[in-house]
Write an enzyme that holds these catalytic residues in place. Structure first.
Site, PDB file in Angstrom:
ATOM      1  N   ASP A  13       0.869  -1.183   0.000  1.00  0.00           N
ATOM      2  CA  ASP A  13       0.000   0.000   0.000  1.00  0.00           C
ATOM      3  C   ASP A  13       0.905   1.232   0.000  1.00  0.00           C
ATOM      4  O   ASP A  13       2.128   1.130   0.147  1.00  0.00           O
ATOM      5  CB  ASP A  13      -0.912  -0.007   1.241  1.00  0.00           C
ATOM      6  CG  ASP A  13      -1.900   1.159   1.259  1.00  0.00           C
ATOM      7  OD1 ASP A  13      -2.360   1.582   0.177  1.00  0.00           O
ATOM      8  OD2 ASP A  13      -2.206   1.661   2.360  1.00  0.00           O
ATOM      9  N   SER A  14       0.273   2.403  -0.131  1.00  0.00           N
ATOM     10  CA  SER A  14       1.036   3.648  -0.023  1.00  0.00           C
ATOM     11  C   SER A  14       1.397   3.942   1.434  1.00  0.00           C
ATOM     12  O   SER A  14       2.369   4.642   1.707  1.00  0.00           O
ATOM     13  CB  SER A  14       0.193   4.800  -0.564  1.00  0.00           C
ATOM     14  OG  SER A  14      -1.025   4.872   0.166  1.00  0.00           O
ATOM     15  N   TYR A  45      -1.164   8.353  -2.594  1.00  0.00           N
ATOM     16  CA  TYR A  45      -1.418   8.002  -3.990  1.00  0.00           C
ATOM     17  C   TYR A  45      -2.665   8.700  -4.537  1.00  0.00           C
ATOM     18  O   TYR A  45      -2.759   8.948  -5.730  1.00  0.00           O
ATOM     19  CB  TYR A  45      -1.630   6.492  -4.116  1.00  0.00           C
ATOM     20  CG  TYR A  45      -0.361   5.671  -4.163  1.00  0.00           C
ATOM     21  CD1 TYR A  45       0.898   6.253  -4.037  1.00  0.00           C
ATOM     22  CD2 TYR A  45      -0.433   4.302  -4.351  1.00  0.00           C
ATOM     23  CE1 TYR A  45       2.044   5.481  -4.081  1.00  0.00           C
ATOM     24  CE2 TYR A  45       0.710   3.512  -4.414  1.00  0.00           C
ATOM     25  CZ  TYR A  45       1.945   4.105  -4.273  1.00  0.00           C
ATOM     26  OH  TYR A  45       3.074   3.321  -4.328  1.00  0.00           O
ATOM     27  N   GLY A  46      -3.629   8.957  -3.654  1.00  0.00           N
ATOM     28  CA  GLY A  46      -4.959   9.375  -4.101  1.00  0.00           C
ATOM     29  C   GLY A  46      -4.997  10.700  -4.826  1.00  0.00           C
ATOM     30  O   GLY A  46      -5.952  10.993  -5.540  1.00  0.00           O
ATOM     31  N   CYS A  77      -4.467  -1.765  -1.834  1.00  0.00           N
ATOM     32  CA  CYS A  77      -4.693  -0.346  -2.108  1.00  0.00           C
ATOM     33  C   CYS A  77      -5.626  -0.250  -3.308  1.00  0.00           C
ATOM     34  O   CYS A  77      -5.313  -0.802  -4.370  1.00  0.00           O
ATOM     35  CB  CYS A  77      -3.348   0.310  -2.421  1.00  0.00           C
ATOM     36  SG  CYS A  77      -3.489   2.020  -2.989  1.00  0.00           S
ATOM     37  N   ASN A  78      -6.763   0.393  -3.116  1.00  0.00           N
ATOM     38  CA  ASN A  78      -7.722   0.519  -4.226  1.00  0.00           C
ATOM     39  C   ASN A  78      -7.172   1.388  -5.346  1.00  0.00           C
ATOM     40  O   ASN A  78      -7.392   1.111  -6.526  1.00  0.00           O
ATOM     41  CB  ASN A  78      -9.031   1.146  -3.731  1.00  0.00           C
ATOM     42  CG  ASN A  78      -9.834   0.211  -2.865  1.00  0.00           C
ATOM     43  OD1 ASN A  78     -10.724  -0.474  -3.335  1.00  0.00           O
ATOM     44  ND2 ASN A  78      -9.497   0.166  -1.582  1.00  0.00           N
ATOM     45  N   THR A  79      -6.476   2.468  -4.982  1.00  0.00           N
ATOM     46  CA  THR A  79      -5.969   3.396  -5.988  1.00  0.00           C
ATOM     47  C   THR A  79      -4.988   2.668  -6.906  1.00  0.00           C
ATOM     48  O   THR A  79      -5.122   2.700  -8.142  1.00  0.00           O
ATOM     49  CB  THR A  79      -5.267   4.598  -5.318  1.00  0.00           C
ATOM     50  OG1 THR A  79      -6.133   5.137  -4.318  1.00  0.00           O
ATOM     51  CG2 THR A  79      -4.927   5.665  -6.325  1.00  0.00           C
ATOM     52  N   CYS A 191     -11.210   2.726  -0.163  1.00  0.00           N
ATOM     53  CA  CYS A 191      -9.808   3.027   0.092  1.00  0.00           C
ATOM     54  C   CYS A 191      -9.465   2.207   1.318  1.00  0.00           C
ATOM     55  O   CYS A 191     -10.233   2.199   2.292  1.00  0.00           O
ATOM     56  CB  CYS A 191      -9.623   4.516   0.375  1.00  0.00           C
ATOM     57  SG  CYS A 191      -8.000   4.921   1.055  1.00  0.00           S
ATOM     58  N   THR A 192      -8.335   1.495   1.266  1.00  0.00           N
ATOM     59  CA  THR A 192      -8.042   0.566   2.361  1.00  0.00           C
ATOM     60  C   THR A 192      -7.751   1.284   3.680  1.00  0.00           C
ATOM     61  O   THR A 192      -7.773   0.667   4.739  1.00  0.00           O
ATOM     62  CB  THR A 192      -6.872  -0.359   1.985  1.00  0.00           C
ATOM     63  OG1 THR A 192      -5.742   0.461   1.591  1.00  0.00           O
ATOM     64  CG2 THR A 192      -7.257  -1.282   0.842  1.00  0.00           C
ATOM     65  N   HIS A 193      -7.492   2.587   3.612  1.00  0.00           N
ATOM     66  CA  HIS A 193      -7.322   3.340   4.861  1.00  0.00           C
ATOM     67  C   HIS A 193      -8.644   3.482   5.625  1.00  0.00           C
ATOM     68  O   HIS A 193      -8.640   3.654   6.852  1.00  0.00           O
ATOM     69  CB  HIS A 193      -6.795   4.751   4.567  1.00  0.00           C
ATOM     70  CG  HIS A 193      -5.313   4.824   4.344  1.00  0.00           C
ATOM     71  ND1 HIS A 193      -4.706   4.378   3.196  1.00  0.00           N
ATOM     72  CD2 HIS A 193      -4.315   5.316   5.134  1.00  0.00           C
ATOM     73  CE1 HIS A 193      -3.393   4.575   3.288  1.00  0.00           C
ATOM     74  NE2 HIS A 193      -3.133   5.143   4.454  1.00  0.00           N
TER      75      HIS A 193
HETATM   76  N1  DGL Z   1      -4.859   3.144   0.719  1.00  0.00           N
HETATM   77  C1  DGL Z   1      -4.951   3.604  -0.603  1.00  0.00           C
HETATM   78  C2  DGL Z   1      -6.228   3.156  -1.282  1.00  0.00           C
HETATM   79  O1  DGL Z   1      -6.756   2.133  -0.945  1.00  0.00           O
HETATM   80  C3  DGL Z   1      -4.586   5.022  -0.971  1.00  0.00           C
HETATM   81  C4  DGL Z   1      -4.353   6.074   0.046  1.00  0.00           C
HETATM   82  C5  DGL Z   1      -3.492   7.199  -0.538  1.00  0.00           C
HETATM   83  O2  DGL Z   1      -2.287   7.020  -0.571  1.00  0.00           O
HETATM   84  O3  DGL Z   1      -4.060   8.202  -1.020  1.00  0.00           O
HETATM   85  O4  DGL Z   1      -6.700   3.778  -2.194  1.00  0.00           O
END
Ligand code: DGL
Length: 267
Positions: A13-14, A45-46, A77-79, A191-193
């Protein structure tokens, strides 16, 4: 291909978001050796462009696979998944599991036929999201909103920093204030966060909403792809690897240890 018992599973992930994917996977495979990689130098990443993510993620995964020789990689990470999954698969010769917005379960569970997709700006604009909606929720109204502040809230929570409850309120308002938003009964945490701040989101919701994400489905997928493979007899120590190491990652040490990640390394 024979797999050694101590061959790890790599999560990528990021930042700390992938821990929401790691947790159900660890519960399913408690002795698996884990390498958790966070691209702290590239975070977040977003707010990046598709081109930046498509160039960065496969190159990093390549280096990580070379160093740790995992049996399987999970893009937690979805992004990164919605933009770069195909590029990563083309570059690696191990199975790669991606994380894509849980639109199917949200559409199945929504009684009001209005659901929201809360992700990063980069994720919610992906054609992949439109395709999932057309396939699984054609009779639903799908609202979407990107929140970079909510990503920062999750990072702050896991570092043990004080949290501003307004951030979760604003993120939900980004969905609810859209036409039809008052009838929204399900929210995809795309988003996994965001599962890491689900409590904060639930507390901020002006009316009850259900939250869905892909963690359990990914754990099942990992089990399926690794069935028949040998595992260590006792839980193996895990490693967290960062592309940049500074006091922010140091502050995560107690949280990482709770996820079985006792060692921190730099890539
Ligand atoms: N956790 C990441 C996701 O699932 C991205 C968070 C980020 O770096 O913006 O999209």
């Amino acid at each position: 291909m024979t797999v050694a018992p101590d061959a790890p599973i790599l999560f990528f992930d990021s930042g700390v978001g992938g821990l929401s994917i790691l947790a159900p996977a660890r519960a399913a495979l408690p002795t698996a050796r884990i390498v958790y990689a966070a691209d702290s130098a590239g975070f977040p990443y977003g707010t990046k462009s598709e081109a930046e993510i498509a160039a960065r993620v496969p190159a990093l995964l390549g280096r990580l696979v070379e160093r740790y020789r995992p049996r399987l990689a999970v893009i937690a990470c979805n992004t990164a998944s919605t933009i770069a999954l195909q590029h990563v698969r083309a570059a690696l010769d191990i199975p790669v599991v991606g994380t894509v917005p849980a639109i199917k379960p949200a559409a199945l569970l929504s009684k009001s036929r209005v659901f929201g997709v809360l992700g990063t700006d980069a994720t919610v604009r992906q054609p992949y999201v439109d395709r999932l909606a057309a396939e699984h929720g054609a009779d639903c109204t799908m609202l979407r909103h990107g929140s970079a502040a909510l990503v920062q809230l999750a990072e702050a929570k896991l570092r043990g920093d004080p949290l501003d409850p307004q951030v979760a309120r604003d993120a939900l308002a980004g969905l609810i204030d859209q036409p039809g938003g008052d009838r929204m009964d399900m929210v995809v945490l795309a988003c996994t966060h965001f599962p890491l701040v689900e409590q904060e989101l639930a507390a901020a919701a002006p009316h009850p909403v259900g939250f869905v994400h892909g963690g359990d489905g990914i754990a099942r997928r990992i089990r399926y792809l690794t069935q028949g493979q040998p595992w260590p007899d006792t839980p193996a120590p895990g490693v967290a690897v960062f592309t940049r190491l500074d006091e922010r990652q140091e502050a995560l040490r107690p949280t990482l240890a709770r996820y079985g990640l006792d060692r921190i390394e730099a890539l």
